[in-house]
Design an enzyme around this catalytic site. Structure first.
Site, PDB file in Angstrom:
ATOM      1  N   GLN A  63       0.860  -1.181   0.000  1.00  0.00           N
ATOM      2  CA  GLN A  63       0.000   0.000   0.000  1.00  0.00           C
ATOM      3  C   GLN A  63       0.896   1.229   0.000  1.00  0.00           C
ATOM      4  O   GLN A  63       1.542   1.533   1.012  1.00  0.00           O
ATOM      5  CB  GLN A  63      -0.883  -0.007   1.257  1.00  0.00           C
ATOM      6  CG  GLN A  63      -1.808  -1.217   1.343  1.00  0.00           C
ATOM      7  CD  GLN A  63      -2.879  -1.230   0.255  1.00  0.00           C
ATOM      8  OE1 GLN A  63      -3.524  -0.206   0.025  1.00  0.00           O
ATOM      9  NE2 GLN A  63      -3.037  -2.351  -0.415  1.00  0.00           N
ATOM     10  N   CYS A  73       4.735  -2.403   3.165  1.00  0.00           N
ATOM     11  CA  CYS A  73       4.962  -3.590   2.348  1.00  0.00           C
ATOM     12  C   CYS A  73       3.837  -4.607   2.541  1.00  0.00           C
ATOM     13  O   CYS A  73       3.187  -4.657   3.599  1.00  0.00           O
ATOM     14  CB  CYS A  73       6.263  -4.274   2.754  1.00  0.00           C
ATOM     15  SG  CYS A  73       7.732  -3.319   2.431  1.00  0.00           S
ATOM     16  N   GLU A  75       4.024  -7.789   3.098  1.00  0.00           N
ATOM     17  CA  GLU A  75       4.242  -8.735   4.201  1.00  0.00           C
ATOM     18  C   GLU A  75       3.705  -8.178   5.512  1.00  0.00           C
ATOM     19  O   GLU A  75       3.034  -8.863   6.284  1.00  0.00           O
ATOM     20  CB  GLU A  75       5.744  -9.032   4.389  1.00  0.00           C
ATOM     21  CG  GLU A  75       6.402  -9.745   3.229  1.00  0.00           C
ATOM     22  CD  GLU A  75       6.996  -8.786   2.202  1.00  0.00           C
ATOM     23  OE1 GLU A  75       6.379  -7.744   1.913  1.00  0.00           O
ATOM     24  OE2 GLU A  75       8.080  -9.096   1.693  1.00  0.00           O
TER      25      GLU A  75
HETATM   26  N1  THU Z   1       7.687  -4.108  -1.229  1.00  0.00           N
HETATM   27  C1  THU Z   1       6.925  -5.040  -0.599  1.00  0.00           C
HETATM   28  O1  THU Z   1       5.695  -4.895  -0.440  1.00  0.00           O
HETATM   29  N2  THU Z   1       7.540  -6.157  -0.109  1.00  0.00           N
HETATM   30  C2  THU Z   1       8.853  -6.467  -0.321  1.00  0.00           C
HETATM   31  O2  THU Z   1       9.294  -7.518   0.098  1.00  0.00           O
HETATM   32  C3  THU Z   1       9.707  -5.529  -1.036  1.00  0.00           C
HETATM   33  C4  THU Z   1       9.106  -4.225  -1.392  1.00  0.00           C
HETATM   34  C5  THU Z   1       7.003  -2.952  -1.805  1.00  0.00           C
HETATM   35  C6  THU Z   1       7.311  -1.619  -1.188  1.00  0.00           C
HETATM   36  C7  THU Z   1       6.969  -0.679  -2.333  1.00  0.00           C
HETATM   37  O3  THU Z   1       5.564  -0.444  -2.332  1.00  0.00           O
HETATM   38  C8  THU Z   1       7.310  -1.483  -3.573  1.00  0.00           C
HETATM   39  O4  THU Z   1       7.364  -2.837  -3.155  1.00  0.00           O
HETATM   40  C9  THU Z   1       8.612  -1.086  -4.226  1.00  0.00           C
HETATM   41  O5  THU Z   1       9.641  -1.092  -3.341  1.00  0.00           O
END
Ligand code: THU
Length: 162
Positions: A63, A73, A75
């Site tokens: 988000q 993130c 997770e």
């Molecule tokens: N991001 C995640 O949701 N999980 C990860 O393990 C790595 C990065 C997201 C954060 C951001 O919204 C996008 O990926 C780019 O970094």
């Protein structure tokens, strides 16, 4: 002076069909969740699916926000929601997938440092190691504990004692 080395064991699979059936479902849910990501800035869509001990599956997606650090993130969205809805259920496993430029990324998506810290605390909270399943379309990697993703980690118990 002593030299020491920390080794990280992980299991690698070429295809989800090599996984146990409950993990195949979990990976599918993580992949499917990428559709619901809110990632207008990075366009990098991440889906996470958490398998609880009671068999329930909770999904989350990244988000983002115009004030960049305010985003979260996939997770952490999934884990925090799982822990909010089922505060007494340990997490058995979490699968993570990412989609970018019209396809699932070939290499696995690895949780960022902050997510690793949260994975570790969740694992410690229930005192049960969790499997972390990192999906890539060419390779799926599994570590059997959040501890393995965060060597030399900060996990002292700062919780106030009653
Ligand atoms: N991001 C995640 O949701 N999980 C990860 O393990 C790595 C990065 C997201 C954060 C951001 O919204 C996008 O990926 C780019 O970094």
């Amino acid at each position: 002076m002593r030299e020491s080395e920390i080794l990280v064991k992980y299991f690698e699979y070429d295809s989800p069909t090599e996984l146990a059936s409950d993990y195949q479902v979990l990976v599918e849910k993580a992949k499917d969740a990428t559709k619901d990501a809110y990632a207008p800035y990075s366009k990098f869509r991440v889906g996470a699916a958490v398998l609880l001990e009671n068999g329930e599956i909770i999904t989350g997606t990244n988000q983002e926000n115009a004030a960049y650090p305010s985003g979260l993130c996939a997770e952490r969205v999934a884990i925090f929601y799982a822990n909010s809805k089922y505060p007494s259920q340990a997490i058995k496993a979490i699968a993570v997938a990412s989609f970018y430029n019209g396809k699932f990324n070939e290499t696995p998506v690895y949780p960022c440092g902050s997510c690793r810290q949260v994975l570790l605390e969740t694992q410690n909270r229930f005192n049960k190691p969790m499997d972390i399943i990192m999906y890539g379309s060419n390779s799926i990697q599994i570590v059997k504990s959040a501890r393995l993703l965060l060597p030399l980690c900060f996990d002292v118990d700062l919780k106030a004692k009653d």
